[in-house]
Design an enzyme around this catalytic site. Structure first.
Site, PDB file in Angstrom:
ATOM      1  N   THR A  40       0.781  -1.351   0.049  1.00  0.00           N
ATOM      2  CA  THR A  40      -0.236  -0.147   0.332  1.00  0.00           C
ATOM      3  C   THR A  40       0.802   0.899  -0.250  1.00  0.00           C
ATOM      4  O   THR A  40       2.091   1.076   0.264  1.00  0.00           O
ATOM      5  CB  THR A  40      -1.121   0.125   1.514  1.00  0.00           C
ATOM      6  OG1 THR A  40      -1.433  -0.801   1.337  1.00  0.00           O
ATOM      7  CG2 THR A  40      -1.668   1.432   1.578  1.00  0.00           C
TER       8      THR A  40
ATOM      9  N   THR B 285      -4.293   1.555  -3.089  1.00  0.00           N
ATOM     10  CA  THR B 285      -3.448   0.033  -2.361  1.00  0.00           C
ATOM     11  C   THR B 285      -3.634  -1.381  -3.478  1.00  0.00           C
ATOM     12  O   THR B 285      -5.401  -0.764  -4.454  1.00  0.00           O
ATOM     13  CB  THR B 285      -4.150  -0.979  -0.762  1.00  0.00           C
ATOM     14  OG1 THR B 285      -3.455  -1.836  -0.134  1.00  0.00           O
ATOM     15  CG2 THR B 285      -5.800  -1.134  -0.949  1.00  0.00           C
TER      16      THR B 285
ATOM     17  N   SER C   3     -11.229  -1.504   5.053  1.00  0.00           N
ATOM     18  CA  SER C   3     -10.227  -1.200   5.011  1.00  0.00           C
ATOM     19  C   SER C   3      -9.593  -0.650   6.279  1.00  0.00           C
ATOM     20  O   SER C   3     -10.468  -0.635   7.304  1.00  0.00           O
ATOM     21  CB  SER C   3     -10.185   0.041   3.756  1.00  0.00           C
ATOM     22  OG  SER C   3      -8.780  -0.033   3.373  1.00  0.00           O
TER      23      SER C   3
HETATM   24  O1  DON Z   1      -6.960  -1.325   2.754  1.00  0.00           O
HETATM   25  C1  DON Z   1      -6.660  -1.849   3.572  1.00  0.00           C
HETATM   26  O2  DON Z   1      -6.626  -1.496   4.658  1.00  0.00           O
HETATM   27  C2  DON Z   1      -5.084  -2.854   3.138  1.00  0.00           C
HETATM   28  N1  DON Z   1      -5.545  -3.750   2.504  1.00  0.00           N
HETATM   29  C3  DON Z   1      -4.122  -2.664   3.665  1.00  0.00           C
HETATM   30  C4  DON Z   1      -2.691  -2.818   2.893  1.00  0.00           C
HETATM   31  C5  DON Z   1      -1.426  -2.578   3.459  1.00  0.00           C
HETATM   32  O3  DON Z   1      -1.520  -1.256   3.827  1.00  0.00           O
HETATM   33  C6  DON Z   1      -0.652  -3.668   2.994  1.00  0.00           C
HETATM   34  N2  DON Z   1       0.873  -2.636   3.989  1.00  0.00           N
HETATM   35  N3  DON Z   1       2.291  -2.433   3.641  1.00  0.00           N
END
Ligand code: DON
Length: 579
Positions: free
Chosen positions: A395, A413, A459
């Protein structure tokens, strides 16, 4: 948030304003702009738009399009995101929802195997099953229609230059390609294999110059036709074929691609000390949970001491534990299930919930609270089964302010690194559906965040804008990190508001994630004595290193000018346009 209700929060903050807090109320000096994001080339793309007179929204889009090229592990055209925008002239805020949506064919059992047990990583993530209909570009298009100044097609110039002429693979991208290769991932997909590996099958190395003609072609199509280029025509066909391909194919269809629509929403806002903190409401839990942590922390620490104080950190951990328990239990797609956003952020609920905090010890077991106490209705607590899903780290967050003082916080993301590890049109397809709870029921009750047809997975993304008591912009921040985003963002806000830190110092603070019994902590960044004091109180501290990979990018508005910060745990920078 409608102007009146936002003003209501600001007014109540102003009335209650005490002297605490280090954020200034000074507006950005006219003419100064800034972009803070995960890659210097993306930041330069945003600055280029600002120097041409573009708005923060224009710059955010140009920045994002470059990130989709140079940081494909994190976000891009094949994924989703949330954007919060501040309009300096009207002092109004808007939240844009670009979350992916499950196909009509998704059932609550989407991630259960034939044996009724949750699928493992490979079966769930690496393939089309996990891919939701992308919505990032449609959301950016909507935000641009409302807040952009430069022509849409002009925003694509920096990304097109880099995709056509080549860009250098960064160490972080190379490391993640190598990590995926070790798992046997990426290579299964013909387009990803050809892009991320050389002819002999070796993963791309840092320093390699790479062009991406397929991404350039996709960008040209979007520059011409907008998000429609992704829902009809050859790119849409490619997305659907790639997602549906066996093994581990999903059901995403052209109709599903067209069914997802971005939404313009009211941000979720709440008072924190003398400020108003605004973020993204459901289907993100980010805004609600950041406000919960801050609200609980404020009640536990009316007079915070600083980043070396064990009571302050103990209160942060307690606030995190309580906020995560509520977030895990209640927050999901608000278009499908009722989410008690107002109750969870209600000052009366936060006061009641904060009474559970005892700084002398760690909590034994934390249960979700019952926000129905604020309205006197039937209990909400037992409506859902208790769910404690996990998540993996892909992300990106960027923060922008333009010369007129308009600002954007954008978190985008593809979910995990490289999303579903399948590629179409030069971009990665997301694995966002694994943000659903794999188990649709717990203890005989439905789980709020269970998968469902045309439902959006919960999320944790928390693009956040902070206003001072007068309603002027005070700071912008956000991060990647899965559910840990919530803690990373709350920690940084506490750092700048309560501990008198610069944005960079606050970003550099140790990340401590207290979502479950064990606290994941960057112990090497902690002030002397704090870890021992927390352990003595019963907190189970698990030292972590690179796994707490926040990507906090933001800035404060100060009387001396913009104070930007970029996360040393990633490869980003915060740069101003100069005045
Ligand atoms: O929407 C979300 O909260 C997750 N899919 C975010 C994933 C994420 O932040 C991975 N990070 N390093």
């Amino acid at each position: 948030m409608h102007r009146r209700s936002l003003l209501g929060v600001i007014l109540s903050v102003a009335l209650a304003a005490c002297a605490s807090g280090s954020l200034s109320s000074a507006p950005a000096p006219k003419g100064e702009g800034m972009v803070a994001a995960a890659d210097p080339r993306a930041v330069e793309a945003g600055l280029e738009m600002l120097r041409r007179g573009g708005t923060a929204t224009d710059a955010a889009i140009a920045t994002m399009l470059v990130l989709g090229l140079v940081e494909p592990q994190s976000a891009g055209v094949g994924g989703g995101g949330f954007l919060v925008a501040y309009d300096k002239r009207t002092r109004d805020l808007a939240a844009y929802d670009g979350r992916e949506q499950a196909p009509a064919g998704a059932t609550p059992a989407l991630f259960l195997g034939a044996d009724g047990k949750p699928l493992g990583y490979r079966d769930a993530v690496l393939g089309g099953l996990s891919t939701g209909a992308p919505s990032l570009v449609a959301m950016l298009e909507m935000a641009h229609r409302e807040n952009g100044r430069l022509p849409w097609a002009d925003l694509f110039a920096p990304a097109l230059r880099l995709a056509d002429e080549g860009f250098v693979i960064s160490p972080r991208m190379a490391a993640l390609v190598a990590g995926a290769a070790r798992l046997g991932a990426l290579k299964d997909d013909p387009e990803a294999r050809a892009y991320f590996f050389d002819a002999a099958g070796a993963p791309l190395t840092a320093g390699t110059l790479r062009t991406n003609p397929a991404y350039a072609a996709t960008l040209r199509a979007i520059a011409r036709s907008g998000a429609r280029a992704l829902t009809q025509g050859p790119i849409a066909d490619d997305i659907v074929e790639t997602v549906q391909r066996a093994p581990r194919g999903g059901t995403l269809s052209l109709a599903d691609l067209r069914a997802v629509k971005p939404r313009k929403l009211e941000p979720v806002c709440g008072a924190y000390r003398a400020y108003t903190v605004c973020g993204m409401g459901p289907p993100s839990s980010g805004g609600v949970a950041v406000l919960s942590i801050l609200g609980l922390y404020e009640r536990a620490r009316p007079a915070p001491v600083g980043a070396a104080d064990a009571d302050d950190w103990s209160a942060y951990l307690w606030a995190s534990r309580l906020a995560y328990a509520d977030r895990d239990h209640y927050v999901a797609d608000d278009q499908v299930v009722p989410v008690p956003t107002a109750g969870l952020t209600d000052p009366r609920y936060l006061t009641a919930r904060a009474s559970e905090i005892d700084l002398s010890k760690a909590p034994l077991r934390v249960q979700p609270g019952d926000p129905s106490i604020t309205v006197g209705g039937p209990s909400l607590l037992d409506r859902w089964g208790r769910d404690t899903p996990g998540d993996t780290p892909g992300t990106t967050h960027l923060s922008v302010i333009d010369g007129d003082g308009n600002a954007v916080a954008l978190t985008a993301t593809v979910e995990g690194p490289f999303g579903s590890h399948r590629m179409a049109g030069g971009f990665m397809l997301n694995n966002q559906l694994t943000d659903f709870s794999f188990a649709p029921e717990k203890n005989g009750k439905p789980v709020a965040n269970a998968p469902g047809p045309r439902k959006r997975p919960r999320s944790s993304m928390a693009p956040t804008i902070i206003l001072d008591a007068k309603g002027d912009l005070a700071a912008v921040i956000g991060s990647p990190g899965g559910s840990a985003i919530i803690g990373y963002v709350a920690k940084t806000i506490i750092g700048v508001i309560d501990w008198n830190l610069t944005m960079q110092q606050a970003i550099d603070l140790p990340n401590l994630t207290a979502r479950s019994d064990t606290v994941r902590a960057e112990t090497t960044r902690m002030a002397p004595g704090v870890e021992a004091a927390l352990t003595a109180r019963g907190w189970k501290i698990a030292p972590t290193g690179a796994t707490e990979a926040s990507g906090l990018h933001g800035f404060r508005v100060t009387p001396q000018g913009l104070d930007g910060g970029a996360d040393p745990r990633r490869e980003g920078v915060a740069r101003g346009t100069g005045r």
